[in-house]
Write an enzyme that holds these catalytic residues in place. Structure first.
Site, PDB file in Angstrom:
ATOM      1  N   GLU A 133       0.853  -1.197   0.000  1.00  0.00           N
ATOM      2  CA  GLU A 133       0.000   0.000   0.000  1.00  0.00           C
ATOM      3  C   GLU A 133       0.883   1.238   0.000  1.00  0.00           C
ATOM      4  O   GLU A 133       1.822   1.351   0.789  1.00  0.00           O
ATOM      5  CB  GLU A 133      -0.920  -0.006   1.221  1.00  0.00           C
TER       6      GLU A 133
ATOM      7  N   ASP B 131       4.821   1.148  -3.342  1.00  0.00           N
ATOM      8  CA  ASP B 131       3.926   0.928  -4.461  1.00  0.00           C
ATOM      9  C   ASP B 131       4.098  -0.511  -4.940  1.00  0.00           C
ATOM     10  O   ASP B 131       5.196  -1.084  -4.885  1.00  0.00           O
ATOM     11  CB  ASP B 131       4.147   1.945  -5.585  1.00  0.00           C
ATOM     12  N   GLY B 132       2.996  -1.101  -5.377  1.00  0.00           N
ATOM     13  CA  GLY B 132       2.974  -2.533  -5.664  1.00  0.00           C
ATOM     14  C   GLY B 132       3.955  -2.961  -6.725  1.00  0.00           C
ATOM     15  O   GLY B 132       4.573  -4.028  -6.620  1.00  0.00           O
TER      16      GLY B 132
ATOM     17  N   ASP C 226      -5.730  -3.885  -6.902  1.00  0.00           N
ATOM     18  CA  ASP C 226      -6.870  -2.962  -6.846  1.00  0.00           C
ATOM     19  C   ASP C 226      -6.324  -1.554  -6.660  1.00  0.00           C
ATOM     20  O   ASP C 226      -6.461  -0.951  -5.597  1.00  0.00           O
ATOM     21  CB  ASP C 226      -7.794  -3.354  -5.685  1.00  0.00           C
TER      22      ASP C 226
ATOM     23  N   ASP D  63      -7.815   4.537  -9.766  1.00  0.00           N
ATOM     24  CA  ASP D  63      -8.463   4.504 -11.075  1.00  0.00           C
ATOM     25  C   ASP D  63      -7.434   4.692 -12.179  1.00  0.00           C
ATOM     26  O   ASP D  63      -6.494   5.481 -12.026  1.00  0.00           O
ATOM     27  CB  ASP D  63      -9.504   5.613 -11.165  1.00  0.00           C
TER      28      ASP D  63
END
Length: 800
Positions: free
Chosen positions: A550, A582-583, A600, A603
């Site tokens: 996250e 960050d992923g 997820d 947007d």
């Protein structure tokens, strides 16, 4: 001196500024893919770019021989920047591979990020920072020479405006980072060749600039107040820009177009102010004008704070009513210029006025320009980094703006109090006191703006904002409707909620990931948000380890305090490990592999989110899957365009040809969807999924699915909207989203305020082939029942 010489030099500086902004935007995107887009990574990138400019301005006067022709040196610098930019573009893949092999978290990881950024960015940015000091050797050591340097500064900034607009609205939108880099390198080359050609016709004035002219006065007033004011001016300008960008993005939407628009308006103000400051420095006392600019800048900060917090959010606007993207852009331009331009003009005027003020105090402009530019840039570095990572979190937006007002007033007082004229010194205290009084006029952002952003006038009625704090990535808020529904907001955008349709999507992401994997022991969740997806993953009894990446540190607090009842207390689950990163960066630098990965993110139209939908990212995710593993991802159908949805699906299918789309509908209407792909070619085993749901230990998983409307595994899989076989015709010609073009953020950004989810899903299914066997395997009767339900759901959508 030929009359054409100044015009050529001005044009060269404009071309150089244009190229610099194109590089900066492209480098931030490309290097963000390598070292990540978390707060530490962005700090490293910003600090390296601005640090290189500062270092170049300091080194140029010391390393460039005094007798070297300034125009020839400028020409060689511009050609060298063009060559180095091409080297950076070609070297980045190798640097990225090397960094991923050894990079990671902690202090050592941060040091590696800094090393990677320095290796790429310092050589060209140091040269960029040297241009203005080198040009200073070509002007006469008078106040008029200082004014000419101010014109070059204004031309450079004006070129930056053009580069910013070109990069965001054409070069990167229609092409890619390679095309943009070649175009910028061409601008540098043109500027360099023009300077070299001019140097052959115009004699060097280095000798004249190297010594004081006969009869010149020695310095008669201290110069340090001017340098200090320049540093404070840079600090307050960048602090304000950071805050204005955060706050205006709430009003306009955080797309790549929004950030480019805000930066372009800010640079436009700097350029206009630079030109005005150069002209003004010839007509009045530049020292007094410089001090006055700082006092007025304090008032401009207060004006912007009031405008953004008390005026613009209350304009009766519904963003969804904009007839076209062009109309929305025009409105956004007006709303950006109103708060940003006054302060930007004043800060732009400050640099040429400071240079002329030093000349007024007996200093030579040619010798002063490098240290002055370095002081201004060093202040800008401190202001940007301190605001982004310390002040906005500890003091909040209001407190940070109040501090900026005090510093700006202090800069004005410092210059005016050291002025030779006694009346000016007396007026300084009165002006500084009046400016400092504006501290109390700074309002806080409305909580509703932090939560609902651009939809505050239309969607905040009836909602109570029960939590709001400034996070690293933007304001974080939680709102509660009269019905009791909770929404998690980040940067003015709803990211998760307890509305039935949102919980259904989040549960689909989590349960499809674990139920379709062969042996789901370890799962990576990209994006915590409200924690509902991670909670669904952790609920699976077969999962022993859940890693959640996250980017916003406050998400943990929000998920634990406000959404625990909906996410099964995932934050406090002992098998859950939360990583603040960050992923993509985490996935690239970890040596771990997973049985499931679910993503997820923000947007797709949000700046930076497209990096989690590129072909390269999906290849990375696939390489981190264990055999039989599953990857899922959120697919947005609302607030986007059909071309963006086609791009996201087509890119995913390039890496996962066995992939599938599962649609989440609301009363038969399109809303959003889940992308699902698997390592290997094995189909989805429907029988195994049903057995798991009916086995001991899976009661809570089955109950979780029933809560969102899925009575069985077949019911869950019946949301299948198509795979490559079914959607191939509809996907023909779709743009592939890659690291070099990040096409998705531009396509999705054009539909920011559109609500066409139903139309997009209808077009998807209308253009799809009749479902065949799909990606499923199992008992014939169960497959037949599944196919019947898929057809029924499809008919329901197409009947609307």
């Amino acid at each position: 001196m030929p009359r054409i010489a100044p015009a050529v030099l001005i044009a060269a500086f404009a071309l150089s500024g244009c190229a610099a902004l194109v590089y900066q935007i492209a480098w931030l995107e490309l290097l963000g893919l390598v070292i990540g887009t978390s707060a530490p990574s962005l700090g490293v990138l910003l600090g390296t770019i601005m640090g290189g400019l500062c270092l170049g301005s300091l080194l140029a006067p010391r390393l460039v021989p005094a007798r070297a022709h300034p125009l020839r040196v400028l020409g060689l610098i511009e050609l060298a920047v063009a060559a180095l930019a091409l080297v950076v573009l070609l070297a980045l893949p190798g640097i990225g591979t090397a960094y991923a092999a050894v990079g990671g978290g902690g202090f050592s990881g941060l040091a590696l990020r800094a090393a990677a950024a320095a290796l790429c960015l310092l050589p060209p940015t140091v040269l960029m920072g040297a241009t203005l000091p080198v040009a200073g050797r070509w002007v006469e050591p008078t106040a008029g020479g200082a004014a000419r340097l101010g014109v070059l500064y204004a031309a450079n900034v004006a070129g930056g405006v053009a580069g910013c607009v070109l990069a965001a609205f054409y070069l990167l939108r229609a092409h890619d980072s390679a095309f943009a880099t070649f175009a910028a390198a061409g601008s540098n080359a043109a500027a360099g060749l023009a300077c070299l050609a001019l140097s052959a016709r115009v004699p060097s004035s280095a000798a004249a600039a190297a010594a004081l002219p006969p009869g010149a006065a020695a310095p008669h007033a201290p110069g340090w107040p001017v340098y200090a004011a320049a540093a404070l001016s840079g600090a307050t300008a960048l602090a304000a820009e950071v805050l204005w960008t955060r706050h205006l993005a709430l009003l306009l939407g955080g797309t790549v177009y929004t950030f480019a628009l805000i930066l372009a308006v800010f640079l436009l103000g700097l350029g206009a102010g630079g030109a005005a400051g150069s002209a003004w420095s010839r007509r009045a006392s530049p020292g007094a004008a410089l001090g006055g600019c700082q006092l007025l800048a304090a008032a401009a900060i207060a004006w912007a704070a009031f405008t953004i917090a008390r005026s613009l959010p209350y304009w009766p606007l519904d963003p969804t009513l904009a007839s076209s993207a062009r109309v929305a852009l025009e409105l956004d331009l007006l709303r950006t210029a109103l708060p940003v331009l006054p302060g930007a003009v004043l800060w732009g005027a400050s640099f040429p006025l400071a240079l002329a003020a030093l000349a007024e105090r007996g200093r030579q402009p040619g010798r002063c320009v490098g240290p002055l530019y370095a002081a201004n840039t060093a202040g800008a570095i401190l202001g940007a980094l301190a605001t982004s990572f310390v002040l906005v979190v500890s003091l909040g937006g209001r407190g940070t703006q109040q501090l900026a007002i005090v510093l700006s007033a202090g800069a004005g007082l410092l210059v005016l109090a050291s002025h030779a004229a006694r009346p000016v010194r007396r007026a300084a205290w009165l002006g500084a006191g009046a400016a400092a009084a504006l501290v109390f006029a700074v309002p806080a952002l409305p909580p509703e703006l932090a939560a609902f952003g651009r939809f505050m006038p239309t969607r905040s009625a009836g909602a109570e904002v029960i939590y709001v704090r400034e996070g690293i990535t933007g304001p974080v808020a939680v709102s509660r409707q009269a019905t009791g529904a909770l929404t998690y907001h980040n940067a003015g955008k709803a990211q998760a909620s307890t509305y039935p349709q949102d919980v259904r999507l989040e549960r689909m992401l989590g349960h499809l990931t674990t139920l379709t994997a062969d042996d789901p022991r370890s799962v990576l969740v990209i994006g915590l948000g409200a924690g509902i997806t991670a909670g669904a993953v952790a609920l699976d009894p077969g999962v022993a380890r859940v890693v959640v990446a996250e980017i916003e540190p406050l998400a943990r607090e929000v998920a634990a305090e406000h959404f625990a009842a909906h996410n099964f207390g995932v934050v406090r689950d002992p098998k859950v490990e939360l990583v603040v990163d960050d992923g993509r960066h985490f996935l690239a630098t970890t040596s771990a592999t997973f049985d499931g990965i679910t993503s997820d993110p923000l947007d797709p139209w949000a700046k930076g989110a497209a990096a989690l939908y590129t072909r390269e990212f999906w290849r990375l995710a696939k390489s981190r899957l264990n055999p039989g593993g599953t990857v899922t991802a959120f697919l947005q159908l609302y607030e986007t365009t059909e071309d963006a949805v086609r791009s996201a699906i087509a890119t995913f299918f390039e890496v996962f040809p066995n992939g599938a789309v599962f649609a989440n509908t609301v009363r038969g209407a399109g809303y959003d969807a889940v992308l699902l792909g698997r390592a290997g070619d094995a189909p989805l085993d429907v029988d195994r999924l049903e057995r798991r749901l009916r086995s001991a230990g899976y009661e809570r998983v089955a109950a979780s699915l029933r809560e969102v409307g899925f009575a069985s595994g077949v019911d869950l899989l019946a949301t299948f909207a198509g795979g490559r076989a079914e959607l191939g015709g509809w996907l023909d010609g779709a743009a592939i989203n890659t690291d070099r073009n990040l096409r998705l953020q531009y396509l999705a950004g054009a539909g920011l305020n559109a609500n066409r989810a139903d139309v997009i899903l209808h077009a998807m299914l209308a253009g799809a082939a009749e479902p065949a066997a799909g990606p499923f395997a199992g008992d014939a009767r169960r497959l037949q029942a599944l196919k019947h339900r898929i057809r029924a759901r499809r008919a329901e959508v197409l009947a609307r």
